[in-house]
Write a protein that holds these residues in place. Structure first.
Motif, PDB file in Angstrom:
ATOM      1  N   UNK A 125     107.193  16.843  12.062  1.00  0.00           N
ATOM      2  CA  UNK A 125     106.944  17.638  10.859  1.00  0.00           C
ATOM      3  C   UNK A 125     105.481  17.533  10.440  1.00  0.00           C
ATOM      4  N   UNK A 126     104.926  16.325  10.483  1.00  0.00           N
ATOM      5  CA  UNK A 126     103.515  16.131  10.124  1.00  0.00           C
ATOM      6  C   UNK A 126     102.580  16.893  11.042  1.00  0.00           C
ATOM      7  N   UNK A 127     102.875  16.889  12.342  1.00  0.00           N
ATOM      8  CA  UNK A 127     102.051  17.644  13.301  1.00  0.00           C
ATOM      9  C   UNK A 127     102.096  19.137  13.002  1.00  0.00           C
ATOM     10  N   UNK A 128     103.297  19.623  12.704  1.00  0.00           N
ATOM     11  CA  UNK A 128     103.455  21.048  12.419  1.00  0.00           C
ATOM     12  C   UNK A 128     102.653  21.452  11.183  1.00  0.00           C
ATOM     13  N   UNK A 129     102.738  20.648  10.139  1.00  0.00           N
ATOM     14  CA  UNK A 129     102.014  20.979   8.907  1.00  0.00           C
ATOM     15  C   UNK A 129     100.507  20.895   9.130  1.00  0.00           C
ATOM     16  N   UNK A 130     100.038  19.882   9.860  1.00  0.00           N
ATOM     17  CA  UNK A 130      98.612  19.786  10.172  1.00  0.00           C
ATOM     18  C   UNK A 130      98.133  21.014  10.929  1.00  0.00           C
ATOM     19  N   UNK A 131      98.927  21.470  11.896  1.00  0.00           N
ATOM     20  CA  UNK A 131      98.550  22.642  12.686  1.00  0.00           C
ATOM     21  C   UNK A 131      98.522  23.904  11.836  1.00  0.00           C
ATOM     22  N   UNK A 132      99.517  24.088  11.001  1.00  0.00           N
ATOM     23  CA  UNK A 132      99.576  25.293  10.182  1.00  0.00           C
ATOM     24  C   UNK A 132      98.444  25.342   9.156  1.00  0.00           C
ATOM     25  N   UNK A 133      98.084  24.185   8.605  1.00  0.00           N
ATOM     26  CA  UNK A 133      96.942  24.148   7.685  1.00  0.00           C
ATOM     27  C   UNK A 133      95.656  24.526   8.416  1.00  0.00           C
ATOM     28  N   UNK A 134      95.487  23.996   9.624  1.00  0.00           N
ATOM     29  CA  UNK A 134      94.288  24.317  10.400  1.00  0.00           C
ATOM     30  C   UNK A 134      94.247  25.798  10.750  1.00  0.00           C
ATOM     31  N   UNK A 135      95.387  26.347  11.143  1.00  0.00           N
ATOM     32  CA  UNK A 135      95.447  27.769  11.490  1.00  0.00           C
ATOM     33  C   UNK A 135      95.151  28.656  10.283  1.00  0.00           C
ATOM     34  N   UNK A 136      95.435  28.128   9.092  1.00  0.00           N
ATOM     35  CA  UNK A 136      95.149  28.886   7.868  1.00  0.00           C
ATOM     36  C   UNK A 136      93.705  28.716   7.408  1.00  0.00           C
ATOM     37  N   UNK A 137      92.922  27.927   8.147  1.00  0.00           N
ATOM     38  CA  UNK A 137      91.506  27.774   7.835  1.00  0.00           C
ATOM     39  C   UNK A 137      91.151  26.563   7.015  1.00  0.00           C
ATOM     40  N   UNK A 138      92.094  25.650   6.828  1.00  0.00           N
ATOM     41  CA  UNK A 138      91.832  24.457   6.023  1.00  0.00           C
ATOM     42  C   UNK A 138      91.466  23.267   6.903  1.00  0.00           C
ATOM     43  N   UNK A 139      90.489  22.497   6.456  1.00  0.00           N
ATOM     44  CA  UNK A 139      90.218  21.189   7.048  1.00  0.00           C
ATOM     45  C   UNK A 139      91.294  20.225   6.573  1.00  0.00           C
ATOM     46  N   UNK A 164     106.492  20.370 -19.219  1.00  0.00           N
ATOM     47  CA  UNK A 164     105.976  21.102 -18.062  1.00  0.00           C
ATOM     48  C   UNK A 164     105.463  20.175 -16.958  1.00  0.00           C
ATOM     49  N   UNK A 165     105.391  18.872 -17.208  1.00  0.00           N
ATOM     50  CA  UNK A 165     104.808  17.958 -16.223  1.00  0.00           C
ATOM     51  C   UNK A 165     105.549  17.924 -14.881  1.00  0.00           C
ATOM     52  N   UNK A 166     106.895  17.989 -14.867  1.00  0.00           N
ATOM     53  CA  UNK A 166     107.563  18.010 -13.552  1.00  0.00           C
ATOM     54  C   UNK A 166     107.153  19.185 -12.682  1.00  0.00           C
ATOM     55  N   UNK A 167     106.671  20.261 -13.320  1.00  0.00           N
ATOM     56  CA  UNK A 167     106.266  21.441 -12.557  1.00  0.00           C
ATOM     57  C   UNK A 167     104.913  21.265 -11.875  1.00  0.00           C
ATOM     58  N   UNK A 168     104.262  20.125 -12.109  1.00  0.00           N
ATOM     59  CA  UNK A 168     102.995  19.863 -11.424  1.00  0.00           C
ATOM     60  C   UNK A 168     103.204  19.618  -9.938  1.00  0.00           C
ATOM     61  N   UNK A 169     104.461  19.340  -9.536  1.00  0.00           N
ATOM     62  CA  UNK A 169     104.779  19.082  -8.137  1.00  0.00           C
ATOM     63  C   UNK A 169     105.681  20.186  -7.591  1.00  0.00           C
ATOM     64  N   UNK A 170     105.418  20.588  -6.359  1.00  0.00           N
ATOM     65  CA  UNK A 170     106.294  21.499  -5.633  1.00  0.00           C
ATOM     66  C   UNK A 170     107.079  20.667  -4.608  1.00  0.00           C
ATOM     67  N   UNK A 171     108.381  20.841  -4.554  1.00  0.00           N
ATOM     68  CA  UNK A 171     109.219  20.132  -3.581  1.00  0.00           C
ATOM     69  C   UNK A 171     109.803  21.149  -2.612  1.00  0.00           C
ATOM     70  N   UNK A 172     109.420  21.044  -1.338  1.00  0.00           N
ATOM     71  CA  UNK A 172     109.831  22.045  -0.351  1.00  0.00           C
ATOM     72  C   UNK A 172     110.147  21.368   0.974  1.00  0.00           C
ATOM     73  N   UNK A 173     110.709  22.156   1.895  1.00  0.00           N
ATOM     74  CA  UNK A 173     111.035  21.674   3.241  1.00  0.00           C
ATOM     75  C   UNK A 173     110.356  22.499   4.339  1.00  0.00           C
ATOM     76  N   UNK A 174     110.026  23.725   4.038  1.00  0.00           N
ATOM     77  CA  UNK A 174     109.512  24.656   5.042  1.00  0.00           C
ATOM     78  C   UNK A 174     107.989  24.516   5.183  1.00  0.00           C
ATOM     79  N   UNK A 175     107.486  24.154   6.364  1.00  0.00           N
ATOM     80  CA  UNK A 175     106.036  24.028   6.558  1.00  0.00           C
ATOM     81  C   UNK A 175     105.267  25.303   6.230  1.00  0.00           C
ATOM     82  N   UNK A 176     105.857  26.463   6.514  1.00  0.00           N
ATOM     83  CA  UNK A 176     105.178  27.719   6.191  1.00  0.00           C
ATOM     84  C   UNK A 176     104.992  27.870   4.684  1.00  0.00           C
ATOM     85  N   UNK A 177     105.957  27.371   3.923  1.00  0.00           N
ATOM     86  CA  UNK A 177     105.867  27.468   2.475  1.00  0.00           C
ATOM     87  C   UNK A 177     104.754  26.575   1.933  1.00  0.00           C
ATOM     88  N   UNK A 178     104.464  25.473   2.632  1.00  0.00           N
ATOM     89  CA  UNK A 178     103.342  24.611   2.237  1.00  0.00           C
ATOM     90  C   UNK A 178     102.062  25.429   2.183  1.00  0.00           C
TER      91      UNK A 178
END
Length: 271
Positions: A84-98, A220-234
């Motif tokens: 999962x970590x590899x997938x998210x790292x790759x998708x962030x890079x593909x989106x142009x993020x360091x 509103x403080x709990x809304x400061x965090x997003x909780x998700x499972x889908x790497x694309x949604x990250x």
């Protein structure tokens, strides 16, 4: 001749007669080691801390849009969470993020590995620990800090979002550091994304049912965090947050420019 024998100039200093030292400054520097206690004093630590900030700023100052990814150092490469970590790292890079991580093994290595293998820039900010933990092999640029608070400053200063993968005390420390800075307005509001509802769901529920119920956080403080499972949604959450931020900055600049035009017109009419 007498003047040259009885006068010594050492940089801006001048010595005469019996005040002339028996050795030169270089001799005193190089002939013996001298005491070492001074390297453990607070004044010297201040200089060491300053040097760490300089090194960190120098390394990261020209980095493009970046996302810090946090997670456990104890996750093995054969663990599904590592994938999962590899997938998210790759998708962030593909989106142009360091991708910036703590530079260690486990989930940090996974994110660095995914980013690097996807052709992105992979950065590791390590920390000196009592046990050996070298920077992982999937880092394009890296630095190892002595002080946690200097390292944390680098994460915050050069990231536009935080992605929090499953992890322990260190990961939670970084998570709550980020949330506190956003909550108190110390940093520009940017997304904090928890990945893994099964792992983080209990913490999210405790924040909502206990902290909120006891009135120790705002509604509103709990809304400061997003909780998700889908790497694309990250990536989607981070992109949307940056689009919204750019729009707000543009609107603010337009308001400022309009106010300046009105002020200039009023000044001209009064003149």
């Amino acid at each position: 001749m007498t003047e040259s024998r009885n006068v010594r100039r050492a940089g801006p200093l001048t010595y005469r007669g019996e005040a002339i030292p028996e050795t030169t400054t270089d001799q005193r520097l190089l002939d013996r080691r001298g005491p070492t206690d001074w390297v453990h004093t607070d004044p010297w630590r201040v200089l060491r801390i300053q040097s760490e900030f300089v090194e960190g700023f120098g390394l990261l100052s020209e980095v493009d849009q970046a996302v810090s990814v946090f997670g456990s150092a104890r996750v093995a490469p054969d663990n599904p969470q590592y994938s999962l970590g590899r997938t998210i790292g790759a998708k962030l890079a593909e989106a142009g993020y360091t991708v910036i991580t703590g530079g260690g093994p486990g989930m940090m290595e996974a994110a660095n590995r995914g980013a690097q293998q996807a052709g992105g820039t992979s950065i590791g900010l390590g920390i000196e620990l009592p046990f050996e933990q070298a920077l992982n092999d999937y880092i394009d640029m890296g630095v190892t800090f002595r002080y946690f608070f200097v390292r944390k400053t680098m994460f915050v200063k050069y990231s536009q979002a935080f992605v929090v993968l499953p992890g322990g005390f260190g990961t939670m420390d970084e998570l709550f550091e980020a949330i506190t800075l956003v909550q108190t307005g110390k940093v520009t509001r940017f997304p904090v994304v928890l990945v893994g509802s099964e792992f983080w769901g209990g913490l999210r529920d405790w924040i909502r049912t206990t902290l909120l119920y006891e009135g120790v956080i705002s509604p509103h403080d709990p809304d400061l965090m997003h909780l998700i499972d889908d790497p694309d949604e990250v990536v989607d959450i981070i992109r949307k947050a940056h689009v919204d931020l750019a729009r707000r900055e543009f609107e603010f600049d337009q308001v400022q420019a309009t106010a300046a035009d009105v002020e200039a017109a009023e000044y001209t009419s009064e003149s």
